[in-house]
Design a protein around this motif. Structure first.
Motif, PDB file in Angstrom:
ATOM      1  N   GLU A  19       6.439  -1.683   5.918  1.00 56.58           N
ATOM      2  CA  GLU A  19       5.082  -1.990   5.471  1.00 56.58           C
ATOM      3  C   GLU A  19       4.225  -2.454   6.635  1.00 56.58           C
ATOM      4  O   GLU A  19       3.054  -2.088   6.759  1.00 56.58           O
TER       5      GLU A  19
ATOM      6  N   GLN B 146       0.905  -0.604   8.114  1.00 58.24           N
ATOM      7  CA  GLN B 146      -0.325  -1.396   8.176  1.00 58.24           C
ATOM      8  C   GLN B 146      -0.923  -1.358   9.572  1.00 58.24           C
ATOM      9  O   GLN B 146      -2.129  -1.154   9.759  1.00 58.24           O
TER      10      GLN B 146
ATOM     11  N   GLU C 224      -5.308  -4.509  -1.946  1.00 58.10           N
ATOM     12  CA  GLU C 224      -4.988  -3.093  -1.784  1.00 58.10           C
ATOM     13  C   GLU C 224      -3.906  -2.908  -0.721  1.00 58.10           C
ATOM     14  O   GLU C 224      -2.997  -2.098  -0.876  1.00 58.10           O
ATOM     15  N   ARG C 225      -3.976  -3.680   0.349  1.00 57.72           N
ATOM     16  CA  ARG C 225      -2.975  -3.590   1.407  1.00 57.72           C
ATOM     17  C   ARG C 225      -1.628  -4.160   0.956  1.00 57.72           C
ATOM     18  O   ARG C 225      -0.573  -3.769   1.455  1.00 57.72           O
TER      19      ARG C 225
ATOM     20  N   SER D 198      -0.353  -3.868  -2.082  1.00 60.31           N
ATOM     21  CA  SER D 198       0.247  -3.093  -3.164  1.00 60.31           C
ATOM     22  C   SER D 198       1.421  -2.231  -2.716  1.00 60.31           C
ATOM     23  O   SER D 198       2.392  -2.048  -3.462  1.00 60.31           O
ATOM     24  N   SER D 199       1.357  -1.687  -1.499  1.00 60.25           N
ATOM     25  CA  SER D 199       2.373  -0.726  -1.067  1.00 60.25           C
ATOM     26  C   SER D 199       3.750  -1.350  -0.868  1.00 60.25           C
ATOM     27  O   SER D 199       4.756  -0.639  -0.884  1.00 60.25           O
ATOM     28  N   ARG D 200       3.833  -2.662  -0.698  1.00 61.13           N
ATOM     29  CA  ARG D 200       5.122  -3.251  -0.361  1.00 61.13           C
ATOM     30  C   ARG D 200       5.976  -3.562  -1.583  1.00 61.13           C
ATOM     31  O   ARG D 200       7.153  -3.880  -1.438  1.00 61.13           O
TER      32      ARG D 200
ATOM     33  N   GLY E 203       6.266  -1.499  -4.500  1.00 60.11           N
ATOM     34  CA  GLY E 203       6.765  -0.350  -5.241  1.00 60.11           C
ATOM     35  C   GLY E 203       6.520  -0.448  -6.739  1.00 60.11           C
ATOM     36  O   GLY E 203       5.422  -0.810  -7.186  1.00 60.11           O
TER      37      GLY E 203
ATOM     38  N   TRP F   8       4.986  -3.632  -8.482  1.00 57.58           N
ATOM     39  CA  TRP F   8       3.634  -4.070  -8.203  1.00 57.58           C
ATOM     40  C   TRP F   8       2.804  -4.401  -9.450  1.00 57.58           C
ATOM     41  O   TRP F   8       2.105  -5.429  -9.461  1.00 57.58           O
TER      42      TRP F   8
END
Length: 274
Positions: free
Chosen positions: A6, A10, A178-179, A181-183, A185, A188
């Motif tokens: 992540e 980033q 928003e940043r 959210s990706s970590r 899965g 979330w």
């Protein structure tokens, strides 16, 4: 996605967004990212480990670590073929902390609260997508608290992170979320719902709560403070084991104590209290 993956994604996104900025020095940014890759209690890191953490090519990392050694920011241990932070780098960190004047002002208030509640009280700031401890008062608490100055904790799941998010501008908060959210899965949606709920609670009550969301054995409360001079936003938290930090204790003792602490600090910073 794990923390390192992540972080790499980033940083790639950030670097790509800055390529058009003619004032941005990419080489300097990469050198600082190498220094940032060293974490509390890490010990020694090799070039391969640094490359994995930063997402930089290993040959690039090799040149950067060589340069940082020559400048005195890293020390190479020949026996291990690895590096550790050198005194020049450590001095930068302590200089930054020394210049964070609010630490000296806040410490007596933190010490008093830690003793009164028999629980550690910490002060933190936002560091990208995490909260970073910059001071801690342990008081006479018997609770073994592993975090120390320089430790990072997640914004989404920690009380301190939620408190910091609550006082950001809406645009900055949404960009940060928003940043985040990706970590997480598939987890979330649940993480986001709980986080947003506590952000709203913090806006209403003045403090946020995390009941085992980050670590199952820790219940924590945090309140934000926005410096009147615009120098930054801070958060103060207090946490402990579930048997001590019951719902009643959180809302009748800890929350009000943190509000008292932040209001007292705000009065001192505003010059209305001596």
């Amino acid at each position: 996605m794990n923390d390192d993956a992540e972080k790499i994604a980033q940083e790639e996104e950030e670097e790509n967004s800055l390529k058009g900025d003619r004032k941005f020095v990419v080489a300097l940014a990469r050198g600082l990212e190498v220094l940032r890759s060293f974490r509390p209690r890490d010990g020694f890191l090799g070039n391969q480990e640094i490359a994995e953490r930063t997402g930089l090519p290993k040959p690039t990392v090799t040149r950067i670590t060589y340069t940082l050694c020559r400048l005195g920011y890293l020390t190479r241990v020949p026996r291990l073929g690895k590096y550790q932070l050198a005194p020049s780098a450590i001095t930068l960190g302590y200089s930054a902390l020394a210049n964070l004047g609010i630490r000296q002002i806040a410490r007596p208030f933190m010490d008093e609260m830690a003793e009164r509640l028999a629980a550690p009280v910490a002060m933190g700031i936002r560091d990208r997508v995490r909260a970073l401890y910059v001071d801690i008062s342990r008081g006479s608490s018997a609770f073994t608290f592993q975090l120390d100055i320089g430790s990072g904790i997640p914004l989404a799941q920690s009380a301190m992170g939620r408190a910091l998010l609550s006082v950001m501008s809406q645009a900055e908060r949404e960009a940060t979320i928003e940043r985040l959210s990706s970590r997480y899965g598939d987890d979330w949606p649940g993480v986001e719902a709980e986080m947003r709920g506590e952000i709203e609670t913090c806006m209403t009550l003045g403090y946020a709560v995390s009941v085992g969301a980050w670590r199952p054995g820790i219940h924590a409360v945090a309140a934000p403070l926005v410096a009147a001079d615009g120098s930054g936003i801070y958060a103060f938290n207090c946490g402990g084991p579930p048997y001590q930090f019951t719902e009643q204790f959180i809302h009748e003792q800890v929350g009000p104590a943190l509000l008292e602490l932040t209001r007292s600090l705000a009065s001192v910073l505003n010059g209305t209290r001596r």
